[in-house]
Design a protein around this motif. Structure first.
Motif, PDB file in Angstrom:
ATOM      1  N   PHE A  63       0.934  -1.171  -0.127  1.00 26.52           N
ATOM      2  CA  PHE A  63      -0.196  -0.029  -0.025  1.00 26.52           C
ATOM      3  C   PHE A  63       0.791   1.246  -0.141  1.00 26.52           C
ATOM      4  O   PHE A  63       0.699   2.161  -0.720  1.00 26.52           O
ATOM      5  N   VAL A  64       1.784   1.180   0.762  1.00 28.09           N
ATOM      6  CA  VAL A  64       2.829   2.423   1.047  1.00 28.09           C
ATOM      7  C   VAL A  64       3.424   2.706  -0.449  1.00 28.09           C
ATOM      8  O   VAL A  64       3.751   3.659  -0.836  1.00 28.09           O
ATOM      9  N   LEU A  65       4.184   1.377  -0.697  1.00 30.34           N
ATOM     10  CA  LEU A  65       4.954   1.610  -1.938  1.00 30.34           C
ATOM     11  C   LEU A  65       4.326   1.924  -3.300  1.00 30.34           C
ATOM     12  O   LEU A  65       4.797   2.544  -4.217  1.00 30.34           O
ATOM     13  N   LEU A  66       3.084   1.480  -3.340  1.00 31.17           N
ATOM     14  CA  LEU A  66       2.441   1.546  -4.803  1.00 31.17           C
ATOM     15  C   LEU A  66       1.830   3.185  -4.933  1.00 31.17           C
ATOM     16  O   LEU A  66       1.891   3.757  -6.048  1.00 31.17           O
ATOM     17  N   GLY A  67       1.466   3.812  -3.644  1.00 30.98           N
ATOM     18  CA  GLY A  67       1.108   5.011  -3.767  1.00 30.98           C
ATOM     19  C   GLY A  67       0.153   5.258  -4.666  1.00 30.98           C
ATOM     20  O   GLY A  67      -0.886   4.572  -4.564  1.00 30.98           O
ATOM     21  N   ASP A  68      -0.083   6.480  -5.395  1.00 34.29           N
ATOM     22  CA  ASP A  68      -1.037   6.869  -6.417  1.00 34.29           C
ATOM     23  C   ASP A  68      -1.282   5.803  -7.449  1.00 34.29           C
ATOM     24  O   ASP A  68      -0.708   6.339  -8.540  1.00 34.29           O
ATOM     25  N   SER A  69      -1.798   4.806  -7.423  1.00 33.95           N
ATOM     26  CA  SER A  69      -1.925   3.653  -8.446  1.00 33.95           C
ATOM     27  C   SER A  69      -2.871   2.913  -8.487  1.00 33.95           C
ATOM     28  O   SER A  69      -3.375   2.439  -7.221  1.00 33.95           O
ATOM     29  N   TRP A  70      -3.656   2.699  -9.532  1.00 34.61           N
ATOM     30  CA  TRP A  70      -5.047   1.707  -9.474  1.00 34.61           C
ATOM     31  C   TRP A  70      -4.652   0.336  -9.005  1.00 34.61           C
ATOM     32  O   TRP A  70      -5.522  -0.440  -8.890  1.00 34.61           O
ATOM     33  N   LEU A  71      -3.093   0.058  -9.164  1.00 36.73           N
ATOM     34  CA  LEU A  71      -2.921  -1.115  -8.882  1.00 36.73           C
ATOM     35  C   LEU A  71      -3.098  -1.472  -7.133  1.00 36.73           C
ATOM     36  O   LEU A  71      -3.064  -2.456  -6.724  1.00 36.73           O
ATOM     37  N   GLN A  72      -3.417  -0.365  -6.331  1.00 36.52           N
ATOM     38  CA  GLN A  72      -3.897  -0.472  -5.315  1.00 36.52           C
ATOM     39  C   GLN A  72      -5.195  -1.245  -4.940  1.00 36.52           C
ATOM     40  O   GLN A  72      -5.362  -2.068  -3.786  1.00 36.52           O
ATOM     41  N   LEU A  73      -5.884  -1.390  -6.066  1.00 38.58           N
ATOM     42  CA  LEU A  73      -7.204  -2.352  -5.881  1.00 38.58           C
ATOM     43  C   LEU A  73      -6.777  -3.692  -5.676  1.00 38.58           C
ATOM     44  O   LEU A  73      -7.457  -4.332  -5.029  1.00 38.58           O
ATOM     45  N   LEU A  74      -5.516  -4.152  -6.093  1.00 37.24           N
ATOM     46  CA  LEU A  74      -5.073  -5.526  -5.815  1.00 37.24           C
ATOM     47  C   LEU A  74      -4.736  -5.452  -4.246  1.00 37.24           C
ATOM     48  O   LEU A  74      -5.030  -6.671  -3.720  1.00 37.24           O
ATOM     49  N   VAL A 221      -6.410   6.661   6.856  1.00 39.00           N
ATOM     50  CA  VAL A 221      -5.108   6.423   6.547  1.00 39.00           C
ATOM     51  C   VAL A 221      -5.350   6.607   4.871  1.00 39.00           C
ATOM     52  O   VAL A 221      -4.484   6.819   3.992  1.00 39.00           O
ATOM     53  N   VAL A 222      -6.278   5.655   4.624  1.00 33.53           N
ATOM     54  CA  VAL A 222      -6.719   5.363   3.164  1.00 33.53           C
ATOM     55  C   VAL A 222      -6.930   6.722   2.503  1.00 33.53           C
ATOM     56  O   VAL A 222      -6.423   6.887   1.257  1.00 33.53           O
ATOM     57  N   PHE A 223      -7.916   7.351   2.969  1.00 40.65           N
ATOM     58  CA  PHE A 223      -8.110   8.839   2.440  1.00 40.65           C
ATOM     59  C   PHE A 223      -6.946   9.846   2.512  1.00 40.65           C
ATOM     60  O   PHE A 223      -6.773  10.522   1.454  1.00 40.65           O
ATOM     61  N   TRP A 224      -5.950   9.829   3.245  1.00 47.30           N
ATOM     62  CA  TRP A 224      -4.829  10.490   3.702  1.00 47.30           C
ATOM     63  C   TRP A 224      -3.949  10.249   2.331  1.00 47.30           C
ATOM     64  O   TRP A 224      -3.344  10.974   1.864  1.00 47.30           O
ATOM     65  N   TRP A 225      -3.760   8.992   2.150  1.00 48.42           N
ATOM     66  CA  TRP A 225      -2.594   8.448   1.161  1.00 48.42           C
ATOM     67  C   TRP A 225      -3.103   8.319  -0.051  1.00 48.42           C
ATOM     68  O   TRP A 225      -2.081   8.614  -0.878  1.00 48.42           O
ATOM     69  N   LEU A 226      -4.389   8.350  -0.346  1.00 46.13           N
ATOM     70  CA  LEU A 226      -4.690   8.076  -1.859  1.00 46.13           C
ATOM     71  C   LEU A 226      -5.746   9.039  -2.165  1.00 46.13           C
ATOM     72  O   LEU A 226      -6.380   9.599  -1.423  1.00 46.13           O
ATOM     73  N   PRO A 227      -5.834   9.415  -3.457  1.00 44.80           N
ATOM     74  CA  PRO A 227      -6.916  10.640  -3.906  1.00 44.80           C
ATOM     75  C   PRO A 227      -8.246   9.901  -3.410  1.00 44.80           C
ATOM     76  O   PRO A 227      -8.650   8.810  -3.575  1.00 44.80           O
ATOM     77  N   PHE A 228      -9.182  10.885  -3.456  1.00 46.03           N
ATOM     78  CA  PHE A 228     -10.528  10.315  -2.894  1.00 46.03           C
ATOM     79  C   PHE A 228     -11.384   9.331  -3.729  1.00 46.03           C
ATOM     80  O   PHE A 228     -11.724   8.426  -3.103  1.00 46.03           O
ATOM     81  N   GLY A 229     -11.077   9.449  -5.127  1.00 47.48           N
ATOM     82  CA  GLY A 229     -11.821   8.403  -5.925  1.00 47.48           C
ATOM     83  C   GLY A 229     -11.383   7.019  -5.630  1.00 47.48           C
ATOM     84  O   GLY A 229     -11.897   5.961  -5.670  1.00 47.48           O
ATOM     85  N   ALA A 231      -9.209   6.157  -3.072  1.00 49.65           N
ATOM     86  CA  ALA A 231      -9.634   5.748  -1.809  1.00 49.65           C
ATOM     87  C   ALA A 231     -10.764   5.176  -1.613  1.00 49.65           C
ATOM     88  O   ALA A 231     -10.970   4.038  -0.908  1.00 49.65           O
ATOM     89  N   SER A 232     -11.781   5.679  -2.161  1.00 45.82           N
ATOM     90  CA  SER A 232     -13.300   4.984  -2.119  1.00 45.82           C
ATOM     91  C   SER A 232     -13.309   3.862  -2.866  1.00 45.82           C
ATOM     92  O   SER A 232     -14.228   2.796  -2.459  1.00 45.82           O
ATOM     93  N   ALA A 233     -12.751   3.719  -4.047  1.00 48.90           N
ATOM     94  CA  ALA A 233     -12.758   2.329  -4.749  1.00 48.90           C
ATOM     95  C   ALA A 233     -11.858   1.258  -3.965  1.00 48.90           C
ATOM     96  O   ALA A 233     -12.327   0.060  -3.888  1.00 48.90           O
ATOM     97  N   PHE A 234     -10.718   1.876  -3.301  1.00 49.62           N
ATOM     98  CA  PHE A 234     -10.012   0.872  -2.221  1.00 49.62           C
ATOM     99  C   PHE A 234     -10.867   0.229  -1.129  1.00 49.62           C
ATOM    100  O   PHE A 234     -10.861  -1.060  -1.155  1.00 49.62           O
ATOM    101  N   LEU A 235     -11.568   1.193  -0.804  1.00 47.64           N
ATOM    102  CA  LEU A 235     -12.418   0.565   0.559  1.00 47.64           C
ATOM    103  C   LEU A 235     -13.383  -0.321   0.051  1.00 47.64           C
ATOM    104  O   LEU A 235     -13.921  -1.489   0.547  1.00 47.64           O
TER     105      LEU A 235
END
Length: 365
Positions: A63-74, A221-229, A231-235
């Protein structure tokens, strides 16, 4: 070894009204105990817990290393799987499977459930204990009480409006609805603690604060680290995977098995065996389902550690065959087909009584 194996539970249904009120459970229990299958398995749970902690750490690192990436969904999907595995451990601690003493199991189970998973340990204990005492017993088992999904025709007839529409097709909608089960577990946990009536109010408050902090901080933490959209998709993905995995692990165990009518009486052995279904498979299936694939043995011996359930299955199957008691087990995919089919059959009771099925089938000609 001969076995009495049925797939859909229909043979078991015939025995519900005539099952004896005395059983040979004590003899089976003695055999299981003498085989050493009720002993603690500290090494197994140490390794399992350690691997889950490492997996959680790896997900956090990703989660930390990927940063602003849609790979966060994995990462979100993986987190849903990992948290479900932690929920299995909390379930086993609640059943006194992990440690020898109740207080230690409760302390560990509360930490895992409240802090890691974010669900109420006390609510789960209360609900699940009632389920184990009377599985599939109408009016007593909270797992078959009327909700969005219903398990009796009487319950289906009570639904109106949108709920009735859902009920008509609830079998097909079952897995899509499970995507909301993760959210439902969190909300139900908080609601149960807010409106609980148990005597230890201080314990409820502590649990509520712990779960509240866990849920709020994780989302912050999720909304602080990722853009709103994102972060919402992540959750959304994490909760959906968590809900589907939890539901897909627990649903095959009793859904579509015989329902015990309200007011009926059954001896312990018959009650647990006739309403439970095992899922075939080896060690990987047991790891995937947190030992819930051995549901018959789990219900007969709730405090038995997960790694002993496979050996107990051989003893229980032999005992059931010798006593003419149907023992149900099937494959995982087949179990889902049974659940969907059963829920759809129950859902037909929500159909408009003046809506003729023949007329419906003739539409379009």
């Amino acid at each position: 070894m001969t076995t009495a194996t049925v797939v859909d539970g229909s043979a078991a249904a015939a025995r519900l009204s005539g099952a004896p009120h005395t059983s040979s459970y004590s003899a089976l229990s003695r055999t299981v105990r003498e085989a050493g299958l009720l002993r603690r398995a500290y090494g197994y749970y140490l390794w399992t817990g350690g691997l889950l902690v490492l997996a959680l750490g790896a997900a956090a690192s990703g989660f930390v290393l990927l940063g602003d990436s849609w790979l966060q969904l994995l990462v979100a999907g993986a987190l849903g799987l990992i948290l479900t595995q932690f929920a299995f451990l909390a379930h086993e601690a609640a059943h006194r499977q992990v440690f020898a003493t109740g207080p230690v199991n409760d302390r560990v189970g509360r930490v895992v459930a409240n802090v890691v998973v974010g669900i109420s340990y006390s609510w789960w204990m209360s609900k699940h204990t009632r389920h184990h005492a009377n599985p599939n017993h109408v009016g007593k088992d909270p797992d078959v009480a009327n909700d969005t999904i219903v398990f009796t025709e009487e319950g289906a007839r009570e639904h109106r409006g949108l709920l009735a529409l859902i009920t008509r097709y609830q079998g097909w909608l079952f897995f899509p609805l499970l995507t909301l089960e993760g959210l439902n577990l969190h909300l139900t946990s908080v609601r149960s603690l807010l409106h609980g009536t148990d005597a230890d109010r201080g314990a409820r408050v502590r649990e509520l604060v712990t779960i509240g902090l866990r849920l709020v901080l994780a989302r912050a933490v999720v909304f602080w680290w990722l853009p709103f959209g994102m972060a919402s998709a992540f959750l959304g993905v994490q909760l959906a995977v968590f809900g589907v995995y939890m539901g897909a692990s627990f649903a095959p165990n009793h859904k579509g098995m015989p329902m015990v009518p309200e007011g009926s009486r059954l001896d312990f052995l018959s009650k647990q065996v006739l309403t439970s279904r095992n899922i075939r498979g080896g060690a990987w299936t047991s790891a995937l389902m947190g030992g819930l694939n051995h549901q018959v043995e789990h219900h007969l011996f709730p405090s038995m550690p997960r790694p002993h359930l496979a050996r107990a299955r051989l003893l229980v199957r032999e005992h059931c065959a010798a006593n003419g008691l149907p023992y149900t087990e099937t494959g995982l995919v087949r179990s889902y087909a049974i659940v969907v089919g059963y829920l759809n059959r129950v859902g037909l009771a929500a159909r408009d009584p003046f809506d003729c099925p023949l007329r419906q089938s003739m539409r379009g000609y």
